[in-house]
Write a protein that holds these residues in place. Structure first.
Motif, mmCIF file in Angstrom:
data_model
loop_
_atom_site.group_PDB
_atom_site.id
_atom_site.type_symbol
_atom_site.label_atom_id
_atom_site.label_comp_id
_atom_site.label_asym_id
_atom_site.label_seq_id
_atom_site.Cartn_x
_atom_site.Cartn_y
_atom_site.Cartn_z
ATOM 1 N N GLN A 166 -58.777 -26.901 -19.445
ATOM 2 C CA GLN A 166 -57.719 -25.890 -19.478
ATOM 3 C C GLN A 166 -56.653 -26.242 -20.488
ATOM 4 O O GLN A 166 -56.047 -25.386 -21.102
ATOM 5 C CB GLN A 166 -57.007 -25.865 -18.111
ATOM 6 C CG GLN A 166 -57.574 -24.949 -17.092
ATOM 7 C CD GLN A 166 -56.615 -24.872 -15.911
ATOM 8 O OE1 GLN A 166 -56.427 -25.844 -15.193
ATOM 9 N NE2 GLN A 166 -56.004 -23.730 -15.723
ATOM 10 N N TRP A 167 -56.389 -27.519 -20.608
ATOM 11 C CA TRP A 167 -55.194 -27.959 -21.317
ATOM 12 C C TRP A 167 -55.395 -29.408 -21.726
ATOM 13 O O TRP A 167 -55.924 -30.201 -20.940
ATOM 14 C CB TRP A 167 -53.992 -27.842 -20.363
ATOM 15 C CG TRP A 167 -52.691 -28.403 -20.830
ATOM 16 C CD1 TRP A 167 -52.167 -29.639 -20.494
ATOM 17 C CD2 TRP A 167 -51.717 -27.782 -21.670
ATOM 18 N NE1 TRP A 167 -50.946 -29.792 -21.071
ATOM 19 C CE2 TRP A 167 -50.634 -28.677 -21.791
ATOM 20 C CE3 TRP A 167 -51.665 -26.543 -22.315
ATOM 21 C CZ2 TRP A 167 -49.504 -28.376 -22.549
ATOM 22 C CZ3 TRP A 167 -50.540 -26.250 -23.067
ATOM 23 C CH2 TRP A 167 -49.478 -27.153 -23.179
ATOM 24 N N VAL A 168 -55.027 -29.757 -22.961
ATOM 25 C CA VAL A 168 -55.101 -31.146 -23.391
ATOM 26 C C VAL A 168 -53.701 -31.746 -23.273
ATOM 27 O O VAL A 168 -52.744 -31.231 -23.846
ATOM 28 C CB VAL A 168 -55.624 -31.267 -24.833
ATOM 29 C CG1 VAL A 168 -55.734 -32.732 -25.230
ATOM 30 C CG2 VAL A 168 -56.974 -30.574 -24.966
ATOM 31 N N ARG A 175 -59.266 -26.754 -25.153
ATOM 32 C CA ARG A 175 -59.374 -25.682 -24.169
ATOM 33 C C ARG A 175 -60.624 -24.850 -24.444
ATOM 34 O O ARG A 175 -60.900 -24.505 -25.598
ATOM 35 C CB ARG A 175 -58.124 -24.807 -24.248
ATOM 36 C CG ARG A 175 -58.123 -23.639 -23.283
ATOM 37 C CD ARG A 175 -56.792 -22.909 -23.267
ATOM 38 N NE ARG A 175 -56.907 -21.613 -22.632
ATOM 39 C CZ ARG A 175 -56.833 -21.398 -21.317
ATOM 40 N NH1 ARG A 175 -56.590 -22.410 -20.506
ATOM 41 N NH2 ARG A 175 -56.987 -20.195 -20.806
ATOM 42 N N GLY A 176 -61.379 -24.575 -23.396
ATOM 43 C CA GLY A 176 -62.591 -23.783 -23.550
ATOM 44 C C GLY A 176 -63.854 -24.630 -23.573
ATOM 45 O O GLY A 176 -64.951 -24.121 -23.362
ATOM 46 N N ASP A 177 -63.707 -25.933 -23.833
ATOM 47 C CA ASP A 177 -64.872 -26.806 -23.787
ATOM 48 C C ASP A 177 -65.176 -27.154 -22.334
ATOM 49 O O ASP A 177 -64.313 -27.085 -21.469
ATOM 50 C CB ASP A 177 -64.606 -28.092 -24.572
ATOM 51 C CG ASP A 177 -64.366 -27.800 -26.056
ATOM 52 O OD1 ASP A 177 -64.714 -26.689 -26.482
ATOM 53 O OD2 ASP A 177 -63.828 -28.676 -26.751
ATOM 54 N N VAL A 178 -66.440 -27.535 -22.085
ATOM 55 C CA VAL A 178 -66.823 -27.902 -20.726
ATOM 56 C C VAL A 178 -67.290 -29.354 -20.700
ATOM 57 O O VAL A 178 -68.164 -29.746 -21.467
ATOM 58 C CB VAL A 178 -67.923 -26.962 -20.178
ATOM 59 C CG1 VAL A 178 -68.465 -27.483 -18.843
ATOM 60 C CG2 VAL A 178 -67.379 -25.551 -19.999
ATOM 61 N N HIS A 210 -64.494 -18.451 -18.208
ATOM 62 C CA HIS A 210 -63.696 -19.617 -17.770
ATOM 63 C C HIS A 210 -62.491 -19.785 -18.691
ATOM 64 O O HIS A 210 -61.650 -18.885 -18.740
ATOM 65 C CB HIS A 210 -64.543 -20.883 -17.546
ATOM 66 C CG HIS A 210 -65.436 -21.320 -18.683
ATOM 67 N ND1 HIS A 210 -64.976 -22.103 -19.706
ATOM 68 C CD2 HIS A 210 -66.742 -21.078 -18.949
ATOM 69 C CE1 HIS A 210 -65.969 -22.335 -20.545
ATOM 70 N NE2 HIS A 210 -67.051 -21.720 -20.118
ATOM 71 N N THR A 211 -62.375 -20.877 -19.437
ATOM 72 C CA THR A 211 -61.169 -21.003 -20.262
ATOM 73 C C THR A 211 -61.421 -20.645 -21.728
ATOM 74 O O THR A 211 -60.581 -20.893 -22.582
ATOM 75 C CB THR A 211 -60.584 -22.423 -20.154
ATOM 76 O OG1 THR A 211 -61.602 -23.357 -20.509
ATOM 77 C CG2 THR A 211 -60.124 -22.722 -18.741
ATOM 78 N N SER A 216 -67.468 -19.863 -11.196
ATOM 79 C CA SER A 216 -66.338 -19.944 -12.114
ATOM 80 C C SER A 216 -66.782 -20.182 -13.557
ATOM 81 O O SER A 216 -65.989 -20.058 -14.481
ATOM 82 C CB SER A 216 -65.348 -21.019 -11.671
ATOM 83 O OG SER A 216 -65.966 -22.284 -11.732
ATOM 84 N N LEU A 217 -68.077 -20.529 -13.777
ATOM 85 C CA LEU A 217 -68.545 -20.703 -15.156
ATOM 86 C C LEU A 217 -69.450 -19.555 -15.606
ATOM 87 O O LEU A 217 -70.000 -19.578 -16.709
ATOM 88 C CB LEU A 217 -69.285 -22.037 -15.314
ATOM 89 C CG LEU A 217 -68.442 -23.292 -15.057
ATOM 90 C CD1 LEU A 217 -69.283 -24.548 -15.250
ATOM 91 C CD2 LEU A 217 -67.219 -23.340 -15.974
ATOM 92 N N GLY A 218 -69.603 -18.550 -14.726
ATOM 93 C CA GLY A 218 -70.469 -17.425 -15.089
ATOM 94 C C GLY A 218 -69.768 -16.081 -15.015
ATOM 95 O O GLY A 218 -70.335 -15.053 -15.368
ATOM 96 N N ALA A 219 -68.501 -16.094 -14.536
ATOM 97 C CA ALA A 219 -67.748 -14.853 -14.423
ATOM 98 C C ALA A 219 -66.951 -14.628 -15.694
ATOM 99 O O ALA A 219 -66.460 -15.583 -16.293
ATOM 100 C CB ALA A 219 -66.795 -14.925 -13.231
ATOM 101 N N PHE A 220 -66.846 -13.374 -16.116
ATOM 102 C CA PHE A 220 -66.057 -13.101 -17.310
ATOM 103 C C PHE A 220 -65.362 -11.752 -17.185
ATOM 104 O O PHE A 220 -65.731 -10.924 -16.349
ATOM 105 C CB PHE A 220 -66.919 -13.136 -18.581
ATOM 106 C CG PHE A 220 -68.024 -12.120 -18.619
ATOM 107 C CD1 PHE A 220 -67.794 -10.838 -19.121
ATOM 108 C CD2 PHE A 220 -69.298 -12.436 -18.177
ATOM 109 C CE1 PHE A 220 -68.813 -9.892 -19.157
ATOM 110 C CE2 PHE A 220 -70.330 -11.502 -18.206
ATOM 111 C CZ PHE A 220 -70.083 -10.218 -18.708
ATOM 112 N N ILE A 221 -64.340 -11.556 -18.016
ATOM 113 C CA ILE A 221 -63.733 -10.231 -18.128
ATOM 114 C C ILE A 221 -63.786 -9.798 -19.588
ATOM 115 O O ILE A 221 -63.834 -10.642 -20.499
ATOM 116 C CB ILE A 221 -62.268 -10.176 -17.619
ATOM 117 C CG1 ILE A 221 -61.396 -11.256 -18.259
ATOM 118 C CG2 ILE A 221 -62.224 -10.283 -16.106
ATOM 119 C CD1 ILE A 221 -59.913 -11.141 -17.912
ATOM 120 N N LEU A 222 -63.813 -8.490 -19.810
ATOM 121 C CA LEU A 222 -63.788 -7.937 -21.160
ATOM 122 C C LEU A 222 -62.460 -7.209 -21.336
ATOM 123 O O LEU A 222 -62.051 -6.421 -20.485
ATOM 124 C CB LEU A 222 -64.946 -6.954 -21.366
ATOM 125 C CG LEU A 222 -66.347 -7.568 -21.257
ATOM 126 C CD1 LEU A 222 -67.412 -6.479 -21.322
ATOM 127 C CD2 LEU A 222 -66.581 -8.600 -22.359
#
Lengths: 298, 608
Positions: free
Chosen positions: B227-229, B296-299, B336-337, B390-396
């Motif tokens: 989320q945040w570094v 942010r955005g990496d898993v 996710h992020t 939480s790793l498969g849900a998304f919004i457009l």
């Protein structure tokens, strides 16, 4: 297995980090109450060992309890946050008080308008608030990331869909988002967490002998000599405490002997009235909280 | 220890959802005295129960809801019994507010579905069942309400229960329980009722207290989206996030995607200390043995079981907006992020919520559910929604209005991005353009039909040709005779029309050419998409700003006349919108300026 307080804590930390990661200029509204104390604690946890990357903002109506102001200054110092304090000076110099203008006009000018001024002056785009959904029925309807159009208005019929933990934080200039990390906490969660984490709170939450007058069925504390006494009112010393803190003429005390956190928790769990019962401004007509919120109040 | 159960109430309008929750709160003694007295006051004013207390008003907290006596938005309430804590989301029954119902369902463990005993299983019952199933709710409790109005007739109950079971069989719930109740009278809510000697199951609240909802996320491999570094000083670099699945311990080998960097977990930092392990749901800060480049955005995932990466997905999507979801239009995706650009490449089908059958669809409209193929502009780390929500849900999100227009769930990757590497070639754009002694560009002319685009494009190319430049003109009408002859003039087809031309222009610029595109290109989103394909300084948007009245007066092809007669549909400017550019690189007033002058302005501005 995690306790439910651990889950609430993790959820709030996730929300706070998400807001900061997507905000242009975040700020945390600090109202000095127990919820603000918990929120400030969570913000420190979220970014430890770094200090939280945003300042605190307090809207000072000049009618807060004296102990609140002393506590505010102490906490700002100890926590390492930068603290900004804003007062609606225009209204103040016009002599606006809860007594001269009534609680509605007073709240609108000294709280809602003051907040809008401070947010506009600071150019903040994401604003943390300590509101909880269990406090009040219009708050139960609010999103965790609550979008405000330019001018800070809340339109409850046009809230952004908020599925899972995915928050649409896209804004254009002038638009803002109010972020409520404590949305899913209840009053008893707050107290249990304060006890578990040993979070400092304003002493007014603990019962003590205090000077009060009986007014419209509620106990109002005579915090200083600015409180105009009505005919027949004589301050008396009662063992009281506050379930919620605001402006002293508008915040009623409850009679109580709870002087420890454990006793407060017992009292909270056994309570038969809601904590905002002592908030006089909530009773300014039906739907009054929703109306205040639409105008930009937290 | 008390755990927390999150449930939603759903069902059709007037099935009694809000009343049921009010009743649950009341019977479990979770309504305060002052709230009850306010409720009594409100009941006489807004209530639908005569002199009696209307519990629905406890939940319908907005003025509009109280005035219209309906639920518009989801409300969250919290209550506890000695056995369990509950978070309940009261969701609207009206079809137009289905998106608010989905909001409540996205975080629920259980759905309490209300059915009016007098009406039985309705369209909204089916719709809501399908939505909660799609959102991964595994347990359904069907509360057959208003049993008092059918004299607690066992036959009515059994018939509805059987009808619902038929529906549930197709939806893959783990458990389905059916309970007869009356929210209004309170029968069979917190304890069994004398009115139904024939019913042997639990009352509603005991059922919810006992329901086992297991989340398998601890047994899955470790994953956490960054989320945040956290970098307070050069000596500390921590990666903050909430563990999505699995368990991690210090010393474990991890792999950070999409980079694929492997390292070891050095420490798990929490407030004023460290801990040795973290599990799903924990909000933590991770520090690694070696300095890695992640953000942010990496898993962060188990190195033994790295997370998948893809830029092509099949997904279920629910349309949340009055703006339709359209294939070909670029949207922002939030997974996710991660935030990226995504396009629906195909709408495979729409799901008819009443019968569950697949229907052909060109677009998805408000509250439609469909299965789509999604293409993202870069490979993103993900898990199928069915495995780790939480790793498969998304919004457009719409790029212009910032509206959330769709919510989706990844079913699977259409291909692994790893198998489709960009073919690196030895010769590049710079080399190819260098041979031609020019800088490659795309000059994009947009404007109404008849505004003068083709005339200007033609003249511009002649001037450039004379100056020894290598050029090509892509003209709207010409392209529609070949490459795009399969496309019509619907909004979806117009978007695809522009997408193809933009891609062709990009290839030509890559080949080192100066490309002049002469297309009406009426929508901002598609022009912005075209721009996004090019490097900064390569793309020039030229708005040929001729007033509609002038274009119509010229009408070189007689099209305006046809459109006015109604024999030509979806004609830009008449019955299809033209969205003028906000900040084009150049604006030409071709009604007052000659084509020669317009060309001079283009050459002076971009191609000196």
């Amino acid at each position: 297995m995690n306790s439910h307080l651990d889950n609430l804590e993790s959820e709030s930390i996730e929300i706070i980090r998400e807001a900061v990661a997507t905000a242009g200029k975040p700020v945390m509204l600090y109202s000095i109450g127990k919820d603000s104390s918990v929120m400030l604690h969570l913000a420190r946890k979220a970014f430890w060992p770094a200090p939280p990357p945003f300042p605190l903002l307090h809207i000072d109506t000049t009618w807060k309890f004296r102990e609140m102001i002393a506590f505010r200054d102490r906490m700002a110092k100890e926590s390492g946050f930068r603290l900004f304090v804003h007062t609606n000076q225009q209204a103040r110099s016009n002599g606006v008080t809860p007594f001269t203008h009534g609680s509605e006009v007073y709240t609108d000018l000294m709280k809602t308008a003051a907040l809008r001024q401070a947010l506009d002056d600071g150019g903040y785009d994401m604003i943390f608030g300590g509101a909880r959904r269990d406090e009040e029925k219009s708050r139960a309807k609010e999103r965790i990331f609550s979008y405000r159009a330019a001018g800070h208005q809340w339109d409850p019929k046009a809230q952004r869909p908020e599925l899972w933990n995915l928050y649409n934080t896209r804004l254009v200039v002038g638009e803002t988002i109010r972020v409520f990390p404590l949305s899913n906490w209840t009053e008893s969660d707050i107290w249990q967490y304060i006890e578990r984490e040993q979070i400092p709170i304003v002493p007014l939450y603990f019962a003590a002998p205090r000077p009060v007058v009986r007014r419209a069925g509620q106990w109002i504390m005579v915090d200083d000599d600015r409180l105009p006494l009505n005919a027949g009112e004589t301050p008396e010393i009662r063992m009281v405490r506050f379930r919620t803190l605001g402006c002293y003429p508008l915040t009623a005390a409850v009679e109580s002997t709870a002087t420890t956190l454990a006793e407060i928790i017992d009292e909270t769990l056994a309570a038969r009235s809601s904590e905002r019962q002592g908030r006089l401004i909530d009773h300014d007509g039906a739907g009054s909280m929703e109306r205040k919120k639409r105008e930009g109040y937290f | 220890m008390q755990d927390t159960l999150r449930f939603i109430t759903c069902g059709s309008v007037d099935d009694g959802k809000s009343t049921l929750i009010g009743r649950l709160l009341f019977e479990s003694k979770n309504i305060f005295d002052d709230q009850l007295s306010a409720l009594t006051k409100d009941s006489t004013r807004y209530g639908t129960q005569g002199e009696a207390v209307d519990f629905a008003l406890l939940m319908d907290g907005l003025q509009a809801e109280r005035e219209q006596r309906i639920t518009i938005d989801v409300a969250y309430r919290f209550f506890a019994t000695p056995r369990r804590r509950f978070v309940v989301a009261d969701t609207p029954g009206h079809e137009q507010y289905t998106r608010n119902m989905a909001t409540g369902a996205s975080t629920a463990d259980v759905a309490v579905l209300l059915v009016d005993a007098r009406k039985g299983v309705l369209t909204q019952t089916r719709r809501h069942s399908r939505i909660v199933s799609m959102l991964g709710v595994r347990h359904v409790v069907v509360a057959i309400n208003k049993m008092d109005l059918v004299n607690w007739d066992e036959a009515v109950f059994s018939q509805i229960a059987a009808d619902y079971q038929l529906l549930a069989n197709t939806l893959g719930f783990a458990t389905v329980q059916t309970i007869p109740v009356s929210a209004l009278t309170g029968d069979n809510i917190t304890q069994g009722s004398a009115a139904i000697p024939w019913y042997t199951g639990p009352a509603l609240l005991p059922c919810l207290e006992a329901l086992e909802v297991t989340t398998p996320s601890d047994s899955l491999p470790f994953r956490m989206a960054v989320q945040w570094v956290n970098r307070p000083d050069p000596d500390f670099r921590g990666y903050c996030g909430r563990v999505a699945s699995g368990v991690i311990k210090t010393g474990d080998a991890v792999c950070v995607m999409p980079q694929g960097t492997e390292t070891q977990l050095k420490s798990i930092v929490v407030w004023q200390g460290e801990r040795s392990a973290a599990a799903a749901g924990d909000a933590v800060t991770l520090c690694f043995d070696s300095d890695i480049d992640a953000g942010r955005g990496d898993v962060v995932a188990s190195a033994v079981n790295p997370v998948e990466l893809s830029d092509q997905f099949e997904a279920h999507v629910l349309c949340l907006s009055a703006q339709h979801l359209i294939a070909g239009r670029p949207y922002l995706i939030k997974l996710h992020t991660c935030q990226a650009s995504a396009t629906i490449t195909a709408i495979k089908h729409r799901i008819d919520v009443d019968h569950g059958v697949r229907l052909a669809a060109k677009t998805l409209e408000l509250n439609d559910i469909g299965v789509v193929n999604l293409s993202v502009d870069r490979a993103l780390p993900f898990e199928p929604y069915g495995r780790v929500k939480s790793l498969g849900a998304f919004i457009l999100i719409d790029r212009l209005t910032n509206e959330t227009i769709g919510a989706g769930m990844i079913d699977f990757a259409l291909r692994r991005a790893a198998n489709l590497r960009w073919q690196a070639l030895d010769l590049d754009k710079v080399a190819r353009a260098g041979l031609k002694l020019q800088k490659p560009h795309c000059v994009w002319l947009t404007g109404l039909s008849g505004s003068g685009k083709s005339t200007i494009a033609n003249l511009l190319e002649k001037r450039l040709f004379a100056a020894g430049r290598h050029t090509y003109v892509l003209d709207g009408d010409n392209i529609r005779h070949g490459l795009n002859r399969d496309l019509g003039f619907t909004e979806a087809d117009r978007i695809e029309n522009i997408r193809r031309v933009a891609e062709v222009a990009k290839l030509m610029v890559d080949a080192g050419l100066i490309v002049i595109v002469s297309f009406i290109s009426p929508f901002r989103a598609e022009r912005d998409y075209a721009r996004s394909l090019f490097q900064t300084g390569e793309f020039f948007e030229v708005f040929v700003d001729t007033p509609l009245a002038e274009c119509e007066r010229r009408d070189p092809k007689g099209l305006y006349a046809k459109a006015r007669r109604g024999s030509l549909k979806n004609f830009t400017g008449i019955d299809s919108p033209y969205e003028p550019p906000d900040t084009p690189e150049l604006r030409l007033h071709a009604a007052v300026d000659s084509a020669e002058n317009c060309v001079k302005k283009i050459l002076n501005a971009f191609l000196p």
